[in-house]
Motif scaffolding. Structure first.
Motif, PDB file in Angstrom:
ATOM      1  N   TRP A   1       0.816  -1.212   0.000  1.00 38.05           N
ATOM      2  CA  TRP A   1       0.000   0.000   0.000  1.00 38.05           C
ATOM      3  C   TRP A   1       0.850   1.263   0.000  1.00 38.05           C
ATOM      4  O   TRP A   1       0.376   2.339  -0.385  1.00 38.05           O
ATOM      5  CB  TRP A   1      -0.951  -0.013   1.198  1.00 38.05           C
ATOM      6  CG  TRP A   1      -2.071  -0.989   0.985  1.00 38.05           C
ATOM      7  CD1 TRP A   1      -2.157  -2.244   1.471  1.00 38.05           C
ATOM      8  CD2 TRP A   1      -3.234  -0.767   0.189  1.00 38.05           C
ATOM      9  NE1 TRP A   1      -3.319  -2.859   1.043  1.00 38.05           N
ATOM     10  CE2 TRP A   1      -4.003  -1.961   0.254  1.00 38.05           C
ATOM     11  CE3 TRP A   1      -3.712   0.300  -0.567  1.00 38.05           C
ATOM     12  CZ2 TRP A   1      -5.215  -2.103  -0.408  1.00 38.05           C
ATOM     13  CZ3 TRP A   1      -4.935   0.162  -1.226  1.00 38.05           C
ATOM     14  CH2 TRP A   1      -5.670  -1.024  -1.143  1.00 38.05           C
ATOM     15  N   ALA A   2       2.126   1.146   0.392  1.00 41.90           N
ATOM     16  CA  ALA A   2       3.012   2.305   0.288  1.00 41.90           C
ATOM     17  C   ALA A   2       3.216   2.685  -1.179  1.00 41.90           C
ATOM     18  O   ALA A   2       3.246   3.873  -1.536  1.00 41.90           O
ATOM     19  CB  ALA A   2       4.354   2.002   0.956  1.00 41.90           C
ATOM     20  N   GLU A   3       3.340   1.678  -2.051  1.00 46.58           N
ATOM     21  CA  GLU A   3       3.465   1.954  -3.481  1.00 46.58           C
ATOM     22  C   GLU A   3       2.161   2.527  -4.033  1.00 46.58           C
ATOM     23  O   GLU A   3       2.169   3.368  -4.946  1.00 46.58           O
ATOM     24  CB  GLU A   3       3.859   0.684  -4.229  1.00 46.58           C
ATOM     25  CG  GLU A   3       5.273   0.208  -3.936  1.00 46.58           C
ATOM     26  CD  GLU A   3       5.679  -0.948  -4.830  1.00 46.58           C
ATOM     27  OE1 GLU A   3       4.898  -1.273  -5.764  1.00 46.58           O
ATOM     28  OE2 GLU A   3       6.754  -1.517  -4.612  1.00 46.58           O
ATOM     29  N   VAL A   4       1.033   2.085  -3.498  1.00 46.81           N
ATOM     30  CA  VAL A   4      -0.253   2.652  -3.910  1.00 46.81           C
ATOM     31  C   VAL A   4      -0.307   4.140  -3.555  1.00 46.81           C
ATOM     32  O   VAL A   4      -0.741   4.977  -4.358  1.00 46.81           O
ATOM     33  CB  VAL A   4      -1.419   1.893  -3.243  1.00 46.81           C
ATOM     34  CG1 VAL A   4      -2.754   2.583  -3.525  1.00 46.81           C
ATOM     35  CG2 VAL A   4      -1.450   0.453  -3.717  1.00 46.81           C
ATOM     36  N   ALA A   5       0.146   4.482  -2.344  1.00 48.56           N
ATOM     37  CA  ALA A   5       0.153   5.885  -1.924  1.00 48.56           C
ATOM     38  C   ALA A   5       1.030   6.722  -2.840  1.00 48.56           C
ATOM     39  O   ALA A   5       0.684   7.865  -3.192  1.00 48.56           O
ATOM     40  CB  ALA A   5       0.629   5.994  -0.479  1.00 48.56           C
ATOM     41  N   GLN A   6       2.173   6.175  -3.260  1.00 50.32           N
ATOM     42  CA  GLN A   6       3.048   6.897  -4.179  1.00 50.32           C
ATOM     43  C   GLN A   6       2.367   7.113  -5.526  1.00 50.32           C
ATOM     44  O   GLN A   6       2.464   8.190  -6.131  1.00 50.32           O
ATOM     45  CB  GLN A   6       4.358   6.127  -4.363  1.00 50.32           C
ATOM     46  CG  GLN A   6       5.221   6.076  -3.114  1.00 50.32           C
ATOM     47  CD  GLN A   6       6.446   5.196  -3.291  1.00 50.32           C
ATOM     48  OE1 GLN A   6       6.691   4.641  -4.372  1.00 50.32           O
ATOM     49  NE2 GLN A   6       7.220   5.040  -2.224  1.00 50.32           N
ATOM     50  N   ALA A   7       1.649   6.105  -6.004  1.00 50.98           N
ATOM     51  CA  ALA A   7       0.932   6.228  -7.279  1.00 50.98           C
ATOM     52  C   ALA A   7      -0.198   7.239  -7.177  1.00 50.98           C
ATOM     53  O   ALA A   7      -0.458   7.991  -8.122  1.00 50.98           O
ATOM     54  CB  ALA A   7       0.382   4.866  -7.695  1.00 50.98           C
ATOM     55  N   LEU A   8      -0.872   7.275  -6.031  1.00 51.42           N
ATOM     56  CA  LEU A   8      -1.950   8.245  -5.844  1.00 51.42           C
ATOM     57  C   LEU A   8      -1.411   9.673  -5.897  1.00 51.42           C
ATOM     58  O   LEU A   8      -2.069  10.576  -6.406  1.00 51.42           O
ATOM     59  CB  LEU A   8      -2.664   7.993  -4.513  1.00 51.42           C
ATOM     60  CG  LEU A   8      -3.526   6.728  -4.442  1.00 51.42           C
ATOM     61  CD1 LEU A   8      -4.023   6.504  -3.027  1.00 51.42           C
ATOM     62  CD2 LEU A   8      -4.712   6.826  -5.405  1.00 51.42           C
ATOM     63  N   GLU A   9      -0.198   9.878  -5.386  1.00 46.22           N
ATOM     64  CA  GLU A   9       0.374  11.219  -5.428  1.00 46.22           C
ATOM     65  C   GLU A   9       0.856  11.570  -6.827  1.00 46.22           C
ATOM     66  O   GLU A   9       0.596  12.673  -7.329  1.00 46.22           O
ATOM     67  CB  GLU A   9       1.523  11.348  -4.435  1.00 46.22           C
ATOM     68  CG  GLU A   9       2.148  12.737  -4.451  1.00 46.22           C
ATOM     69  CD  GLU A   9       2.998  13.032  -3.231  1.00 46.22           C
ATOM     70  OE1 GLU A   9       3.499  14.171  -3.129  1.00 46.22           O
ATOM     71  OE2 GLU A   9       3.146  12.141  -2.384  1.00 46.22           O
ATOM     72  N   SER A  10       1.565  10.654  -7.486  1.00 47.15           N
ATOM     73  CA  SER A  10       2.160  10.970  -8.782  1.00 47.15           C
ATOM     74  C   SER A  10       1.128  11.004  -9.903  1.00 47.15           C
ATOM     75  O   SER A  10       1.266  11.790 -10.850  1.00 47.15           O
ATOM     76  CB  SER A  10       3.257   9.954  -9.119  1.00 47.15           C
ATOM     77  OG  SER A  10       2.710   8.645  -9.205  1.00 47.15           O
ATOM     78  N   ASN A  11       0.072  10.180  -9.811  1.00 54.40           N
ATOM     79  CA  ASN A  11      -0.890  10.090 -10.908  1.00 54.40           C
ATOM     80  C   ASN A  11      -2.212  10.782 -10.609  1.00 54.40           C
ATOM     81  O   ASN A  11      -2.839  11.344 -11.512  1.00 54.40           O
ATOM     82  CB  ASN A  11      -1.152   8.619 -11.258  1.00 54.40           C
ATOM     83  CG  ASN A  11      -1.940   8.468 -12.538  1.00 54.40           C
ATOM     84  OD1 ASN A  11      -3.169   8.460 -12.537  1.00 54.40           O
ATOM     85  ND2 ASN A  11      -1.230   8.344 -13.657  1.00 54.40           N
TER      86      ASN A  11
END
Length: 691
Positions: A296-306
């Motif tokens: 879910w940390a990678e999900v959070a990064q994707a939510l910010e970048s995309n």
């Protein structure tokens, strides 16, 4: 006039403008600014959202103006008139005199098949009124011709064709007072309105077979025998001839022969603020069938970048997935939510039925938007399902403490900084054009979700502030008129260094406290309280501040002057033409007490245009101008760049820097920080912003 334009100096692309006005019949700017012929106005209006920048010269006058069309039925703007053969006494160096003024025009009737368009206007109503006039104009289109007939008073009525018909009502209307702008100038000349003799004016525009060219003929109501400052001009004819030539869609040249003996030249550039936009090259939304991420940390990064959302927490509560975040990229939350829904769909198991987006700003919960998963996915797959998804979304402000089982909690983001250029400008005063080009370093350190240190260090790379000399007389404490000393004393200054903390006190209550070097001229401490019900047209605020004047060097030294200042403010979304009205009552920096009234309107492009005025008990001590007033623009940088952004550039104009009615330039205001409490165009703009 002072402009603070930071990021605009680094534009990387040209914004796309709507269809231009240049060469269009009935849309040209007059010599004075505002839609008209040459010396005379018409009843016509520019398209809503138009900004027109103008320059014209008819000896001995050079006119510089900026006019706006914030509403279909209202035109307003400001103008400087440079009088080439009269000296600017305050400057003392032989520079030509410079006069300032405001104009307004109201459409009373819209044109129909049988009836003309009718407008009521006021020229130079809020300045010195040297060129003050009132008029009633009617315009009618007939094929390739646009005809205007009007009645003018004041400067437009100096030919005195007839006595004022209002003299039948009262004999006070027979004569026009000679000091309408007051002893100091800058007051609304209410006592002079529609007084004195009246003249007829009018004219015609002809659209030639060559589309870029429009020809003009007018009969003006001025005889140039009563010019301001005893500057009468010879007039051989009241008939003026002219032409407008479109160079581009938005750039237009003017030329003419006026007074039967004098040439006129001018140029106009039109900008469609309502249609200001830029083609975007943001990262594409994630595909629905993308593989899930490892954690879910990678999900959070994707939510910010995309999706443009800085995630603080992701949690699961039974069949609901909750994302707590601050918006960072897209001006419209539904754009972030549509992109985030795709990312969450790829990650969540089949039992998840709803996505909750809990939005906050600076640690203050604002609202929650809920998207049922199935209709969101269906809308992402097919346009035919978009309406079903739209009607399934709901928003609320029943913001509970953190709920559900945490899947991800973000570490505190401590330090952030940015470096960029800024241009400060000032013109229209006795010292002429002044500028300062700076490199500005902004930094911020978050102590927790609700608290942060912020600072701004400015270094002057190039300026001409050695020409700053004039300091206006003032009977009030000099709380603002030392501006030149602050600008010129040091090339490196700390413009802001403060600690700020926010809190949510209840469902609709927010608070903020702050202390430090609050702005260029003042240090101190203060607090603000805001009552803002969810999606309500009304909000109420209260701020109180103790401040002390800073040294000119803008380091940590302080001067002797200190004071209390603060205001109670009502914010009202009027529901009329999307106008926001703000009424503030309180104590200003010089100790004067009074009221500020502010009206603004935001277009679909995100550009906000506004005007304000301040009246206090300073009375005659206020000095030239009589009261404080100004215009401003707030422009989203999103309109200029190919990448989306929530940042804005602010441009303001005020005719004079005065000590009366001066407010503290606070770095943050709760009404702005809590703007997502208002749904705004959320429903109307779906699904246009999905991508």
């Amino acid at each position: 006039m002072q402009w603070k334009v930071s990021s605009l100096l680094a534009l990387t692309a040209t914004p796309t403008l709507a269809a231009g006005l240049a060469g269009e019949l009935g849309t040209g700017q007059s010599d004075f600014g505002g839609v008209g012929l040459m010396q005379t106005p018409t009843a016509r209006m520019a398209p809503e959202g138009t900004m027109s920048v103008n320059w014209s010269r008819t000896s001995p006058y050079r006119r510089y103006s900026v006019f706006f069309q914030p509403l279909e039925w209202f035109e307003g703007g400001f103008r400087y008139v440079e009088v080439e053969n009269r000296e600017f006494a305050a400057a003392g160096d032989g520079r030509p005199n410079l006069d300032k003024g405001f104009d307004m025009k109201f459409r009373l009737l819209e044109e129909t098949r049988y009836w003309p368009q009718l407008a009521l206007g006021f020229r130079d109503v809020g300045g010195t009124t040297l060129f003050g006039a009132e008029y009633l104009a009617a315009s009618k289109r007939w094929g390739d011709f646009d005809l205007t007939l009007g009645l003018g008073w004041g400067y437009l009525g100096n030919a005195a064709d007839v006595d004022s018909p209002l003299g039948w009502v009262h004999d006070r209307f027979d004569e026009r007072p000679g000091d309408a702008g007051g002893d100091q100038g800058g007051e609304f000349a209410i006592d002079a309105l529609f007084r004195g003799p009246m003249a007829l004016f009018g004219g015609v525009e002809y659209q030639t077979p060559w589309d870029p060219l429009v020809l003009q003929l007018e009969v003006e109501g001025n005889d140039y025998g009563s010019e301001p400052q005893a500057n009468d001009q010879e007039q051989d004819s009241r008939v003026n001839l002219g032409a407008r030539l479109a160079v581009t869609d938005n750039l237009e040249l003017h030329g003419g022969w006026q007074r039967g003996n004098t040439a006129m030249a001018g140029v106009t550039y039109n900008i469609d603020l309502a249609g200001l936009r830029q083609v975007k090259r943001d990262p594409a939304p994630q595909a629905l069938d993308a593989p899930p991420r490892e954690n879910w940390a990678e999900v959070a990064q994707a939510l910010e970048s995309n999706a443009g959302m800085r995630v603080s927490r992701i949690a699961r509560d039974d069949d609901e997935l909750i994302v707590e975040a601050e918006p960072t990229t897209f001006r419209r939350l539904q754009q972030s939510e549509g992109r985030a829904g795709r990312i969450l769909h790829a990650q969540a198991d089949d039992e998840i039925e709803r996505f909750h987006f809990s939005w906050s700003e600076r640690g203050m919960p604002l609202r929650e938007d809920v998207h049922p998963r199935e209709p969101l996915v269906a809308a992402a797959r097919s346009e035919n399902a978009e309406q079903a998804h739209l009607h399934s979304i709901y928003a609320h402000a029943r913001l509970e403490p953190q709920r559900g089982d945490a899947l991800y909690s973000a570490p505190l983001r401590g330090f952030a900084w940015s470096l960029g250029p800024r241009l400060d400008q000032n013109f229209g005063g006795p010292d002429g054009y002044l500028f300062r080009l700076m490199a500005v370093l902004d930094a911020e350190y978050r102590t927790d979700a609700n608290g942060w240190f912020s600072g701004e260090l400015a270094w002057t790379a190039w300026d001409n502030l050695d020409e700053y000399d004039y300091i206006a007389d003032s009977e009030l404490p000099r709380v603002r008129t030392f501006i030149g000393d602050y600008l010129s004393e040091s090339s490196l200054g700390i413009e802001n260094l403060q600690y700020t903390r926010t809190a949510r006190l209840g469902n609709d209550w927010y608070a903020m406290g702050y202390g430090g070097l609050l702005e260029m001229m003042y240090a101190g401490a203060g607090a603000e309280l805001l009552y803002r019900p969810f999606n309500s047209p009304l909000a109420l605020g209260l701020d109180a501040n103790w401040v002390r004047q800073r040294d000119f060097e803008q380091r940590f030294g302080l001067r002797d002057y200190d004071t209390w200042t603060g205001h109670a403010t009502a914010y009202v979304e009027t529901g009329i033409e999307e106008i926001l009205a703000k009424l503030s009552v309180g104590r200003y920096l010089a100790g004067d007490v009074g009221t500020t009234l502010d009206f603004s309107r935001e277009f679909d492009s995100g550009v906000r245009i506004g005007a304000w005025g301040t009246w206090t008990d300073a009375d005659d001590d206020f000095g030239e101008g009589g009261f404080d007033k100004g215009l401003y623009l707030s422009i989203p940088l999103d309109a200029f760049f190919t990448r989306s952004s929530r940042d804005r550039a602010d441009i303001s104009w005020r005719p004079l820097t005065r000590d009366g009615g001066a407010t503290l330039d606070r770095q943050y205001e709760l009404y702005d920080l809590t703007r997502e409490r208002q749904m705004g165009r959320y429903w109307d703009e779906y699904p246009a912003t999905w991508e």
